[in-house]
Design a protein around this motif. Structure first.
Motif, PDB file in Angstrom:
ATOM      1  N   UNK A 111     -19.127   9.891  -7.511  1.00 22.00           N
ATOM      2  CA  UNK A 111     -17.806   9.758  -8.105  1.00 22.00           C
ATOM      3  C   UNK A 111     -17.049   8.615  -7.429  1.00 22.00           C
ATOM      4  N   UNK A 112     -16.232   7.938  -8.210  1.00 26.47           N
ATOM      5  CA  UNK A 112     -15.381   6.876  -7.687  1.00 26.47           C
ATOM      6  C   UNK A 112     -13.925   7.201  -7.965  1.00 26.47           C
ATOM      7  N   UNK A 113     -13.084   6.793  -7.061  1.00 25.20           N
ATOM      8  CA  UNK A 113     -11.632   6.938  -7.208  1.00 25.20           C
ATOM      9  C   UNK A 113     -11.032   5.563  -6.957  1.00 25.20           C
ATOM     10  N   UNK A 114     -10.565   4.941  -8.008  1.00 31.05           N
ATOM     11  CA  UNK A 114     -10.015   3.596  -7.906  1.00 31.05           C
ATOM     12  C   UNK A 114      -8.497   3.634  -8.044  1.00 31.05           C
ATOM     13  N   UNK A 115      -7.837   2.816  -7.262  1.00 30.36           N
ATOM     14  CA  UNK A 115      -6.374   2.768  -7.292  1.00 30.36           C
ATOM     15  C   UNK A 115      -5.906   1.511  -8.009  1.00 30.36           C
ATOM     16  N   UNK A 116      -4.837   1.658  -8.748  1.00 31.48           N
ATOM     17  CA  UNK A 116      -4.184   0.488  -9.340  1.00 31.48           C
ATOM     18  C   UNK A 116      -2.687   0.593  -9.106  1.00 31.48           C
ATOM     19  N   UNK A 117      -2.061  -0.549  -8.893  1.00 34.83           N
ATOM     20  CA  UNK A 117      -0.625  -0.558  -8.655  1.00 34.83           C
ATOM     21  C   UNK A 117      -0.244  -0.382  -7.194  1.00 34.83           C
ATOM     22  N   UNK A 118      -1.213  -0.060  -6.334  1.00 32.31           N
ATOM     23  CA  UNK A 118      -0.939   0.044  -4.909  1.00 32.31           C
ATOM     24  C   UNK A 118      -2.258  -0.081  -4.153  1.00 32.31           C
ATOM     25  N   UNK A 119      -2.139  -0.364  -2.858  1.00 39.35           N
ATOM     26  CA  UNK A 119      -3.329  -0.470  -2.037  1.00 39.35           C
ATOM     27  C   UNK A 119      -3.619   0.859  -1.358  1.00 39.35           C
ATOM     28  N   UNK A 120      -4.903   1.191  -1.290  1.00 36.71           N
ATOM     29  CA  UNK A 120      -5.300   2.433  -0.633  1.00 36.71           C
ATOM     30  C   UNK A 120      -5.368   2.307   0.883  1.00 36.71           C
ATOM     31  N   UNK A 121      -5.102   1.113   1.413  1.00 37.20           N
ATOM     32  CA  UNK A 121      -5.286   0.878   2.850  1.00 37.20           C
ATOM     33  C   UNK A 121      -4.534   1.882   3.711  1.00 37.20           C
ATOM     34  N   UNK A 122      -3.385   2.346   3.233  1.00 43.10           N
ATOM     35  CA  UNK A 122      -2.532   3.217   4.039  1.00 43.10           C
ATOM     36  C   UNK A 122      -2.631   4.675   3.652  1.00 43.10           C
ATOM     37  N   UNK A 123      -3.580   5.005   2.784  1.00 39.53           N
ATOM     38  CA  UNK A 123      -3.646   6.354   2.248  1.00 39.53           C
ATOM     39  C   UNK A 123      -4.951   7.054   2.581  1.00 39.53           C
ATOM     40  N   UNK A 124      -4.799   8.306   3.005  1.00 34.11           N
ATOM     41  CA  UNK A 124      -5.948   9.201   3.037  1.00 34.11           C
ATOM     42  C   UNK A 124      -6.218   9.672   1.611  1.00 34.11           C
TER      43      UNK A 124
END
Length: 125
Positions: free
Chosen positions: A20-33
């Motif tokens: 499974x993949x979880x892709x982010x748009x509109x923000x960066x995942x760098x700061x998120x668990x």
């Protein structure tokens, strides 16, 4: 607009694998668990796994330990859940969710700020 999008679900035979993949748009995942949850019909949403923003810390539910592996590629703004040795009881809609930095109370949905729409995983012969 901040958005998480899951992909990679499908139908697989018992013993098979999916990623499974979880892709982010509109923000960066760098700061998120990022946590993965699942919900089967008639059951509560269950925390499956979580990875901290740095990738240095991971958590797994006992039911998936040794079979599932969570990882992240911040350059691709994507988190993955590799699922091996799948069982019929893994059948559920799988969701990813984001909270800042750490997997605090990783299995508690209320700890997360953003959610994807889910992807169906069906394990059946």
């Amino acid at each position: 607009q901040l958005q998480l999008v899951e992909s990679g679900g499908g139908l697989v035979q018992p013993g098979g694998s999916l990623r499974l993949s979880c892709a982010a748009s509109g923000f960066t995942l760098d700061y998120y668990a990022i946590g993965w949850f699942r919900q089967a019909p008639g059951k509560e949403r269950e925390g499956v796994s979580c990875i901290s923003s740095s990738g240095g810390s991971t958590n797994y539910a006992d039911s998936v330990k040794g079979r599932f592996t969570i990882s992240r590629d911040n350059a691709k703004n994507t988190v993955y859940l590799q699922m091996n040795s799948l069982k019929p009881e893994d059948t559920a809609v799988y969701y990813c969710a984001a909270q800042l930095y750490y997997c605090s109370g990783y299995a508690a949905p209320m700890e997360y700020d953003y959610w994807g729409q889910g992807t169906q995983v069906t394990v059946s012969s």
